[in-house]
Design an enzyme around this catalytic site. Structure first.
Site, PDB file in Angstrom:
ATOM      1  N   ARG A 135     -24.167  32.151  42.175  1.00 47.56           N
ATOM      2  CA  ARG A 135     -23.285  30.791  41.568  1.00 47.56           C
ATOM      3  C   ARG A 135     -24.414  29.856  40.293  1.00 47.56           C
ATOM      4  O   ARG A 135     -25.405  31.178  39.334  1.00 47.56           O
ATOM      5  CB  ARG A 135     -23.530  30.085  42.764  1.00 47.56           C
ATOM      6  N   GLY A 136     -23.755  29.148  39.832  1.00 53.73           N
ATOM      7  CA  GLY A 136     -24.230  28.939  38.390  1.00 53.73           C
ATOM      8  C   GLY A 136     -23.965  29.338  36.994  1.00 53.73           C
ATOM      9  O   GLY A 136     -24.098  30.300  37.104  1.00 53.73           O
ATOM     10  N   ALA A 137     -23.607  28.463  36.218  1.00 55.51           N
ATOM     11  CA  ALA A 137     -23.122  28.680  34.894  1.00 55.51           C
ATOM     12  C   ALA A 137     -23.186  30.314  34.154  1.00 55.51           C
ATOM     13  O   ALA A 137     -22.702  30.643  33.899  1.00 55.51           O
ATOM     14  CB  ALA A 137     -22.998  27.519  34.164  1.00 55.51           C
ATOM     15  N   ARG A 158     -13.921  31.612  39.103  1.00 55.36           N
ATOM     16  CA  ARG A 158     -14.150  30.285  39.039  1.00 55.36           C
ATOM     17  C   ARG A 158     -13.854  29.483  37.775  1.00 55.36           C
ATOM     18  O   ARG A 158     -14.230  30.378  36.424  1.00 55.36           O
ATOM     19  CB  ARG A 158     -16.095  30.512  39.335  1.00 55.36           C
ATOM     20  N   GLN A 162     -27.243  23.615  47.297  1.00 49.28           N
ATOM     21  CA  GLN A 162     -27.814  24.082  46.238  1.00 49.28           C
ATOM     22  C   GLN A 162     -29.404  23.559  46.042  1.00 49.28           C
ATOM     23  O   GLN A 162     -30.151  24.721  45.552  1.00 49.28           O
ATOM     24  CB  GLN A 162     -27.629  24.224  44.847  1.00 49.28           C
ATOM     25  N   ASP A 202     -22.167  22.798  33.573  1.00 49.52           N
ATOM     26  CA  ASP A 202     -20.624  24.257  33.474  1.00 49.52           C
ATOM     27  C   ASP A 202     -20.239  24.025  32.150  1.00 49.52           C
ATOM     28  O   ASP A 202     -19.658  25.073  31.953  1.00 49.52           O
ATOM     29  CB  ASP A 202     -20.296  23.900  34.800  1.00 49.52           C
ATOM     30  N   ASN A 262     -20.528  18.971  35.908  1.00 48.49           N
ATOM     31  CA  ASN A 262     -21.643  19.133  36.420  1.00 48.49           C
ATOM     32  C   ASN A 262     -21.351  19.380  38.076  1.00 48.49           C
ATOM     33  O   ASN A 262     -20.218  18.718  37.891  1.00 48.49           O
ATOM     34  CB  ASN A 262     -23.244  19.013  35.971  1.00 48.49           C
ATOM     35  N   LYS A 263     -22.790  19.847  38.901  1.00 49.40           N
ATOM     36  CA  LYS A 263     -22.098  19.858  40.058  1.00 49.40           C
ATOM     37  C   LYS A 263     -21.847  18.483  40.216  1.00 49.40           C
ATOM     38  O   LYS A 263     -22.808  17.482  40.294  1.00 49.40           O
ATOM     39  CB  LYS A 263     -23.348  20.625  41.233  1.00 49.40           C
TER      40      LYS A 263
HETATM   41  O1  MRU Z   1     -21.330  25.895  42.179  1.00 49.48           O
HETATM   42  P1  MRU Z   1     -22.137  26.092  41.429  1.00 49.48           P
HETATM   43  O2  MRU Z   1     -23.642  26.366  42.585  1.00 49.48           O
HETATM   44  O3  MRU Z   1     -21.805  26.773  40.940  1.00 49.48           O
HETATM   45  O4  MRU Z   1     -22.814  24.858  40.332  1.00 49.48           O
HETATM   46  C1  MRU Z   1     -23.803  25.050  39.769  1.00 49.48           C
HETATM   47  C2  MRU Z   1     -23.830  24.690  39.411  1.00 49.48           C
HETATM   48  O5  MRU Z   1     -23.361  22.693  38.727  1.00 49.48           O
HETATM   49  C3  MRU Z   1     -25.277  24.004  37.782  1.00 49.48           C
HETATM   50  O6  MRU Z   1     -25.635  23.195  37.504  1.00 49.48           O
HETATM   51  C4  MRU Z   1     -24.896  24.582  36.500  1.00 49.48           C
HETATM   52  O7  MRU Z   1     -24.005  25.697  36.745  1.00 49.48           O
HETATM   53  C5  MRU Z   1     -26.209  24.727  35.857  1.00 49.48           C
HETATM   54  S1  MRU Z   1     -27.042  26.052  36.079  1.00 49.48           S
HETATM   55  C6  MRU Z   1     -28.042  26.525  35.071  1.00 49.48           C
END
Ligand code: MRU
Length: 349
Positions: free
Chosen positions: A44-46, A87, A194, A235, A245-246
């Site tokens: 996970r993470g963009a 996603r 996370q 994201d 973002n999250k």
């Molecule tokens: O649902 P996730 O864990 O994929 O969400 C991640 C985030 O929101 C991060 O802040 C974002 O992807 C940037 S990661 C460098």
């Protein structure tokens, strides 16, 4: 340590569902398995899901035994649709898949085997470039941090959310490597945790001072002058600077404004979606309610109770002090500064 890598003809991922309890890898041998791993948040993470999807496309090309370039491209188009649907919010995923599809379309004269090789090379380039980009963002962002500062961080944006190094947590890492002493307050980041699982695991390994806090405690620490700066990832960033973002990022931004605390987003230019005028059009992933009611199998409420689980929110650009990109720090008006960053111009301070 790379979160995502090509290993023995397969896509190798750190399994982020079981950290911090166990560090283990999964090896995936089909693009379908890669798409499922992205949906299940094995990775996970963009930026990390972007690089994973790029390797997923290289894998798809090897799954198909077409000898003609056009048959291979038809198969790749179906694989691209499957991966992009895994996603919806992080634009890096679509960006990486589209990058590989453009390569496939741009050189129709290649034979199918050459195309397979070129796709893997491009996926590798995207992964390697991600690490360099993060290091550049880290260097720009570290200029904002002074010895003794306390930073509030949301979600996980470190090496685990990218190929390596990280974005917002990468800024903290770069500053730490320069000898700047920081303390980091980590939002636990309900419901997938996370912050408490992944960011704390990374800061433990780096030797950076931190405390995990409940998401609901951020306002308390701001009111008591215990936070100097907020750093978050993204994201998807709309052309006007609105940031998806999250979930929970928006409320942190509003609290930071109320308490006069600088609030920065750290993201590569591949996270900017110039097609979207504002954040209102960013698709927000709605995940299963079981993540709220029973995170990681731990029942917090009866399984039949009702719950809602949006995975992201949008912070309007007016709450941002700046967006730290690999080109430098973009400031308001973001429509202009982000366009310049996308064009490859260096941005000042
Ligand atoms: O649902 P996730 O864990 O994929 O969400 C991640 C985030 O929101 C991060 O802040 C974002 O992807 C940037 S990661 C460098």
């Amino acid at each position: 340590m790379r979160t995502v890598a090509w290993h023995g003809g397969k896509v190798r991922l750190i399994d982020q569902r079981i950290l911090p309890w166990k560090l283990a890898y999964v090896d995936l041998d089909s693009h379908e398995a890669v798409a499922e791993a992205i949906s299940d948040m094995v990775v996970r993470g963009a930026p990390a899901i972007g690089a994973t999807a790029a390797f997923g496309m290289a894998l798809a090309a090897r799954e198909c035994d077409a000898t003609s370039n056009s048959d291979l491209i038809s198969w790749l188009e179906a694989a691209a649709r499957r991966l992009k649907a895994a996603r919806p919010t992080a634009v890096n995923l679509a960006w990486a898949v589209d990058n590989l599809m453009a390569l496939a379309h741009n050189d129709q004269n290649r034979n199918a085997n050459d195309l397979r090789i070129a796709l893997l090379e491009r996926a590798q380039q995207i992964a390697d470039e991600d690490v360099r980009t993060n290091q550049r963002m880290g260097a720009h962002g570290a200029t904002l941090l002074t010895d003794g500062a306390t930073v509030l961080h949301h979600c996980n944006t470190g090496a685990l959310a990218t190929v390596d190094h990280g974005t917002a947590l990468g800024v903290i890492r770069s500053a730490h490597e320069q000898g700047i002493h920081l303390h980091v307050l980590l939002d636990e980041t309900r419901p997938r945790l996370q912050g408490s699982r992944l960011s704390a695991w990374e800061l433990e390994r780096l030797g950076v001072s931190y405390d995990i806090i409940a998401d609901t405690a951020a306002g308390y620490f701001m009111q008591h002058d215990e936070i100097d700066l907020v750093l978050v990832g993204a994201d998807r960033i709309a052309a006007n600077g609105d940031v998806a973002n999250k979930i929970g990022t928006y409320q942190v931004a509003v609290l930071a404004r109320e308490n006069d605390i600088p609030f920065y987003c750290v993201a590569p230019t591949s996270t900017i979606d110039p097609e979207l005028a504002s954040g209102a059009d960013i698709p927000i992933e709605q995940r299963d309610r079981s993540e709220v009611l029973a995170p990681y199998g731990q029942e917090l409420a009866p399984a039949h109770y009702r719950a809602r689980n949006p995975a992201f929110d949008v912070t309007p650009h007016c709450y941002l002090s700046g967006i730290i990109t690999e080109q430098g720090i973009a400031r308001a008006p973001f429509t202009t500064s982000l366009r310049r960053a996308l064009a490859g111009e260096s941005l000042q301070g």
